[in-house]
Design a protein around this motif. Structure first.
Motif, PDB file in Angstrom:
ATOM      1  N   ALA B  29       0.820  -1.208   0.000  1.00  0.00           N
ATOM      2  CA  ALA B  29       0.000   0.000   0.000  1.00  0.00           C
ATOM      3  C   ALA B  29       0.853   1.257   0.000  1.00  0.00           C
ATOM      4  CB  ALA B  29      -0.916  -0.012   1.218  1.00  0.00           C
ATOM      5  N   VAL B  30       2.161   1.097   0.222  1.00  0.00           N
ATOM      6  CA  VAL B  30       3.035   2.271   0.271  1.00  0.00           C
ATOM      7  C   VAL B  30       3.094   2.902  -1.112  1.00  0.00           C
ATOM      8  CG1 VAL B  30       5.424   3.004   0.560  1.00  0.00           C
ATOM      9  CG2 VAL B  30       4.416   1.375   2.157  1.00  0.00           C
ATOM     10  N   PRO B  31       2.884   4.228  -1.203  1.00  0.00           N
ATOM     11  CA  PRO B  31       2.964   4.865  -2.506  1.00  0.00           C
ATOM     12  C   PRO B  31       4.405   4.849  -3.010  1.00  0.00           C
ATOM     13  CG  PRO B  31       2.722   6.506  -0.778  1.00  0.00           C
ATOM     14  CD  PRO B  31       2.564   5.170  -0.138  1.00  0.00           C
ATOM     15  N   GLY B  32       4.566   4.891  -4.325  1.00  0.00           N
ATOM     16  CA  GLY B  32       5.913   4.872  -4.883  1.00  0.00           C
ATOM     17  C   GLY B  32       6.091   3.651  -5.765  1.00  0.00           C
ATOM     18  N   ASP B  33       6.917   3.806  -6.752  1.00  0.00           N
ATOM     19  CA  ASP B  33       7.109   2.735  -7.716  1.00  0.00           C
ATOM     20  C   ASP B  33       8.360   1.958  -7.322  1.00  0.00           C
ATOM     21  OD1 ASP B  33       7.469   1.078  -9.793  1.00  0.00           O
ATOM     22  OD2 ASP B  33       7.192   2.611 -11.361  1.00  0.00           O
ATOM     23  N   VAL B  34       8.145   0.679  -6.966  1.00  0.00           N
ATOM     24  CA  VAL B  34       9.258  -0.137  -6.520  1.00  0.00           C
ATOM     25  C   VAL B  34      10.284  -0.300  -7.639  1.00  0.00           C
ATOM     26  CG1 VAL B  34       9.910  -2.410  -5.653  1.00  0.00           C
ATOM     27  CG2 VAL B  34       7.797  -1.346  -4.884  1.00  0.00           C
ATOM     28  N   ALA B  35       9.775  -0.534  -8.845  1.00  0.00           N
ATOM     29  CA  ALA B  35      10.680  -0.750  -9.980  1.00  0.00           C
ATOM     30  C   ALA B  35      11.560   0.472 -10.206  1.00  0.00           C
ATOM     31  CB  ALA B  35       9.860  -1.051 -11.229  1.00  0.00           C
ATOM     32  N   ARG B  36      10.947   1.652 -10.058  1.00  0.00           N
ATOM     33  CA  ARG B  36      11.719   2.865 -10.290  1.00  0.00           C
ATOM     34  C   ARG B  36      12.781   3.042  -9.200  1.00  0.00           C
ATOM     35  NH1 ARG B  36      11.480   6.822 -13.783  1.00  0.00           N
ATOM     36  NH2 ARG B  36       9.497   6.215 -14.685  1.00  0.00           N
ATOM     37  N   SER B  37      12.426   2.709  -8.001  1.00  0.00           N
ATOM     38  CA  SER B  37      13.417   2.881  -6.931  1.00  0.00           C
ATOM     39  C   SER B  37      14.543   1.862  -7.079  1.00  0.00           C
ATOM     40  CB  SER B  37      12.757   2.789  -5.556  1.00  0.00           C
ATOM     41  OG  SER B  37      12.612   1.465  -5.157  1.00  0.00           O
ATOM     42  N   ILE B  38      14.256   0.704  -7.708  1.00  0.00           N
ATOM     43  CA  ILE B  38      15.332  -0.259  -7.924  1.00  0.00           C
ATOM     44  C   ILE B  38      16.230   0.199  -9.073  1.00  0.00           C
ATOM     45  CG2 ILE B  38      15.876  -2.618  -8.645  1.00  0.00           C
ATOM     46  CD1 ILE B  38      13.200  -3.450  -7.364  1.00  0.00           C
ATOM     47  N   GLY B  40      16.408   3.133 -10.614  1.00  0.00           N
ATOM     48  CA  GLY B  40      16.922   4.488 -10.634  1.00  0.00           C
ATOM     49  C   GLY B  40      15.953   5.415 -11.341  1.00  0.00           C
ATOM     50  N   ALA B  41      16.042   6.720 -11.011  1.00  0.00           N
ATOM     51  CA  ALA B  41      15.078   7.702 -11.480  1.00  0.00           C
ATOM     52  C   ALA B  41      15.116   7.869 -12.997  1.00  0.00           C
ATOM     53  CB  ALA B  41      15.339   9.040 -10.799  1.00  0.00           C
ATOM     54  N   LYS B  42      16.299   7.620 -13.616  1.00  0.00           N
ATOM     55  CA  LYS B  42      16.421   7.907 -15.037  1.00  0.00           C
ATOM     56  C   LYS B  42      16.243   6.678 -15.916  1.00  0.00           C
ATOM     57  CE  LYS B  42      19.364  11.883 -14.276  1.00  0.00           C
ATOM     58  NZ  LYS B  42      20.758  12.191 -13.924  1.00  0.00           N
ATOM     59  N   ALA B  43      15.813   5.561 -15.321  1.00  0.00           N
ATOM     60  CA  ALA B  43      15.700   4.321 -16.086  1.00  0.00           C
ATOM     61  C   ALA B  43      14.644   4.441 -17.172  1.00  0.00           C
ATOM     62  CB  ALA B  43      15.341   3.169 -15.163  1.00  0.00           C
ATOM     63  N   SER B  44      14.912   3.773 -18.316  1.00  0.00           N
ATOM     64  CA  SER B  44      13.977   3.818 -19.437  1.00  0.00           C
ATOM     65  C   SER B  44      12.814   2.873 -19.166  1.00  0.00           C
ATOM     66  CB  SER B  44      14.697   3.383 -20.712  1.00  0.00           C
ATOM     67  OG  SER B  44      15.159   2.059 -20.538  1.00  0.00           O
ATOM     68  N   PRO B  45      11.676   3.082 -19.865  1.00  0.00           N
ATOM     69  CA  PRO B  45      10.492   2.223 -19.653  1.00  0.00           C
ATOM     70  C   PRO B  45      10.828   0.754 -19.873  1.00  0.00           C
ATOM     71  CG  PRO B  45       9.932   4.114 -20.988  1.00  0.00           C
ATOM     72  CD  PRO B  45      11.409   4.187 -20.779  1.00  0.00           C
ATOM     73  N   GLU B  46      11.722   0.456 -20.820  1.00  0.00           N
ATOM     74  CA  GLU B  46      12.053  -0.946 -21.068  1.00  0.00           C
ATOM     75  C   GLU B  46      12.715  -1.576 -19.850  1.00  0.00           C
ATOM     76  OE1 GLU B  46      13.239   1.501 -23.372  1.00  0.00           O
ATOM     77  OE2 GLU B  46      11.314   1.271 -24.414  1.00  0.00           O
ATOM     78  N   VAL B  47      13.665  -0.834 -19.304  1.00  0.00           N
ATOM     79  CA  VAL B  47      14.382  -1.336 -18.127  1.00  0.00           C
ATOM     80  C   VAL B  47      13.390  -1.567 -16.993  1.00  0.00           C
ATOM     81  CG1 VAL B  47      16.144  -0.811 -16.412  1.00  0.00           C
ATOM     82  CG2 VAL B  47      16.523  -0.196 -18.790  1.00  0.00           C
ATOM     83  N   LEU B  48      12.509  -0.569 -16.789  1.00  0.00           N
ATOM     84  CA  LEU B  48      11.513  -0.702 -15.725  1.00  0.00           C
ATOM     85  C   LEU B  48      10.696  -1.971 -15.931  1.00  0.00           C
ATOM     86  CD1 LEU B  48      10.166   2.936 -15.201  1.00  0.00           C
ATOM     87  CD2 LEU B  48      11.664   1.589 -13.709  1.00  0.00           C
TER      88      LEU B  48
END
Lengths: 359, 307
Positions: B29-38, B40-48
């Motif tokens: 329930a915690v807000p925030g994107d786990v994939a993005r935090s893993i 990194g902020a600049k990761a491309s959609p494919e990487v995510l």
């Protein structure tokens, strides 16, 4: 020990004809200054070695505080001793240091209290609680009583030294009539009945070989058959061990069986002091008469219980003059003017009432 | 007795299961994107997308819960999203620090609370009692993080009596442990005092005095053991509070323990690590409660009879 204390000790050394306990004109207040309430007012009482004395009176008459004062066990404050002396083996308890008090507590005078269940520590095995008394007053290897320093009438070496605490605990439990003591020493108090608990209390009190056993209503919390057993035990132990007993009770029925002498207390004062048999046969003070009359009788078919009219005066609210006067059937106007003296009216019989001859 | 123990163990297991399920949903329930935090902020959609697939983040919640529980049943707490380190390994390397802190804290509070409580009861109404009453009330109202900061600033930084932060020697533990001791010690001093007051009026204390025991023996042997009975019960539940305090103090004093690990993993949204630390703390609380229960029987023999 300072030189003065030494001379004091020598001067007050117990002589053979000196009573074991001599309370002289004891006055004790609860609180001090203007709030002081006099709980014990001029009580004098002696107990000889091996004698049984009963202290009789209603709740709140000061009998328990008097008894507790013998080993200065009333917490002070609020207790405040304002006068008198308590000579135990000739030495004034009221002047003793804490160290000396610890020696006489158990060492010379032991206590058995009203509620055995609450008086034993619930979290220790009974064997250990008795052992604690032994360690304090009869440590292994010391001959005879550990209180020889104060308890000077005791000849050292009259009993062989303790070899083993456990054996002695078992002997004591046997002495107070606990069956299978070997297995009982590991019991906790809650694992025993009230009567057995009181026997343990008595064993604990005897462990230190006191000269005086103070039993403060030892049977009040027990049922009647057990009461009789405990009293019989006390009586028997007294015969065998030769210690003095101060028995506090509000039950006159006990007095005849147990006591050599009886002191009747009312509102902080002793009102009658007399050999037990004579007191029961022929009470002199109107209060004693009323007490004896109020004991229900099976024979004779009395249809109503006879009660003493009125209430026991509360501490701090004692009437002027004779404190029993407001409830007394033979009171005269002058009774409320001056507190009567405790006077020896016949050999050994003391009464605090000038009109005791009035029928 | 054995029966009782087994029942307790069963319910402990149920508690832990409930804890893990609850934490699982909470973390989700915690807000925030786990994939993005893993990634990194600049990761491309494919990487995510790759990251999401690798960690099964696209699966429905219940499926992931199932995976998680199966994994737990094998005794595997998973691997950190951030460092890929095994969660159990990370916890075990950090646990000694936390344990050392807790034990030192507990010892300090006992050393403070027991004598204080006993003496406050003994000298009831004296200036000592009143001063200590104020001090104890104050100490139990202090927030752990504030107290930790104050001790650190004044005693370590300004006065230089203690190391400021880190964990290189036993001395580094003293201030954090003192923090824990102060926040719970005051409360326990008051608790012990209240119980002692009651026990000291009991007939068995009068009887102990009539035996000729010294006041010290009466207070610390006869009375204290009775007064500790209710305290031990509360102690069990308070270990949870102690662990809460540990989180703050470890972070303030930069001690490499479970508390700092937990906070770091929350900031990193490192889901397996959060779940691991929470579950580990829960296990600690449950086991301490079990121990306290046994201790309780030892301290009060009447309890055993009820089983």
């Amino acid at each position: 020990m300072s030189p003065t204390e030494c001379t004091n000790n020598r001067k007050s050394r117990a002589s053979p004809d000196m009573p074991l306990l001599e309370i002289k004109n004891l006055k004790m207040d609860f609180g001090s200054g203007t709030d002081a309430l006099r709980a014990v007012d001029g009580v004098s009482l002696t107990i000889g070695a091996g004698e049984t004395v009963c202290l009789v009176g209603e709740s709140g008459c000061g009998k328990s505080v008097t008894a507790l004062s013998i080993a200065r066990l009333v917490p002070a404050p609020p207790a405040n001793y304002v006068g008198g002396e308590i000579l135990l083996n000739g030495r004034d308890v009221l002047k003793m240091s804490n160290g000396e008090l610890r020696q006489i507590r158990g060492g010379v005078v032991s206590y058995v209290f009203q509620e055995p269940g609450a008086s034993l520590n619930p979290v220790f095995r009974i064997g250990n609680q008795i052992k604690e008394s032994l360690k304090l007053h009869r440590p292994i290897g010391t001959p005879a009583s550990g209180t020889a320093r104060i308890n000077e009438t005791n000849t050292p070496g009259q009993r062989p030294a303790l070899q083993n605490y456990n054996d002695e605990v078992i002997r004591l439990l046997k002495l107070v009539g606990i069956p299978a003591p070997e297995s009982r020493i590991k019991n906790y108090p809650f694992e025993m009945s009230g009567g057995m608990q009181q026997r343990v209390m008595i064993a604990m009190a005897l462990a230190s070989e006191p000269k005086l056993l103070v039993a403060d209503e030892p049977t009040t919390a027990l049922d009647v058959t057990i009461q009789a057993q405990i009293l019989e035990l006390l009586h028997d132990l007294k015969q065998r061990l030769g210690m003095a007993i101060l028995l506090i009770t509000h039950n006159l029925g006990i007095v005849g069986d147990m006591a050599d002498r009886v002191a009747v207390m009312y509102a902080g004062q002793i009102v009658e002091l007399s050999p037990a048999k004579e007191l029961l046969r022929r009470p002199l003070h109107p209060y004693t008469k009323a007490l004896i009359n109020s004991v229900p009788k099976l024979a004779g078919g009395a249809d109503r219980l006879s009660a003493i009219p009125g209430n026991v005066p509360r501490i701090g609210n004692f009437p002027p003059g004779c404190r029993f006067a407001p409830r007394c059937p033979i009171a005269r106007p002058e009774c409320s003017e001056k507190i009567p003296e405790l006077v020896e009216v016949e050999a050994g019989r003391w009464v605090r009432c000038p009109f005791w001859k009035t029928p | 007795m054995l029966n009782r123990l087994l029942t307790r163990l069963f319910w402990s297991a149920v508690t832990l299961l409930a804890t893990s399920v609850l934490t699982f949903f909470l973390v989700n329930a915690v807000p925030g994107d786990v994939a993005r935090s893993i990634a990194g902020a600049k990761a491309s959609p494919e990487v995510l997308q790759q990251v999401r697939e690798k960690y099964h983040l696209n699966d429905p919640v219940l499926v992931r819960l199932g995976h998680y529980l199966v994994q737990l049943a094998r005794g595997d707490l998973g691997h950190s999203f951030v460092t890929d380190q095994s969660v159990s390994e990370a916890i075990l390397t950090r646990f000694p620090t936390t344990a050392a802190l807790c034990v030192t804290g507990l010892i300090l509070w006992m050393l403070a609370a027991v004598p204080l409580g006993v003496l406050m009861a003994k000298f009831r109404g004296s200036w000592f009692d009143r001063t200590m009453l104020v001090a104890a009330t104050l100490s139990l109202s202090l927030p752990a993080f504030w107290l930790a900061r104050m001790l650190q600033y004044w005693l370590a930084f300004r006065l230089g009596w203690f190391p400021v932060a880190g964990f290189r020697s036993f001395a580094h533990l003293l201030l954090p442990a003192a923090t824990l001791a102060i926040i719970s010690g005051g409360y326990y001093a008051l608790l012990i005092q209240a119980n002692m007051m009651e026990v000291l009026n009991a007939p068995c204390i009068a009887a102990a005095r009539a035996k000729g025991l010294s006041e010290t023996a009466i207070l610390f042997r006869h009375a204290l053991r009775n007064a500790l009975i209710p305290v031990v019960t509360v102690l069990g539940t308070d270990v949870a509070a102690l662990l809460g305090g540990v989180i703050f103090t470890e972070n303030v004093f930069a001690l490499p323990g479970i508390g700092t690990l937990a906070v770091q993993s929350v900031f990193n949204l490192d889901v397996p690590m959060i779940m691991g630390t929470v579950l580990f703390s829960a296990t600690l609380v449950v086991s301490v409660n079990l121990v306290v229960d046994l201790l309780y029987q030892w301290i009060d023999p009447r309890i055993k009879a009820d089983y």
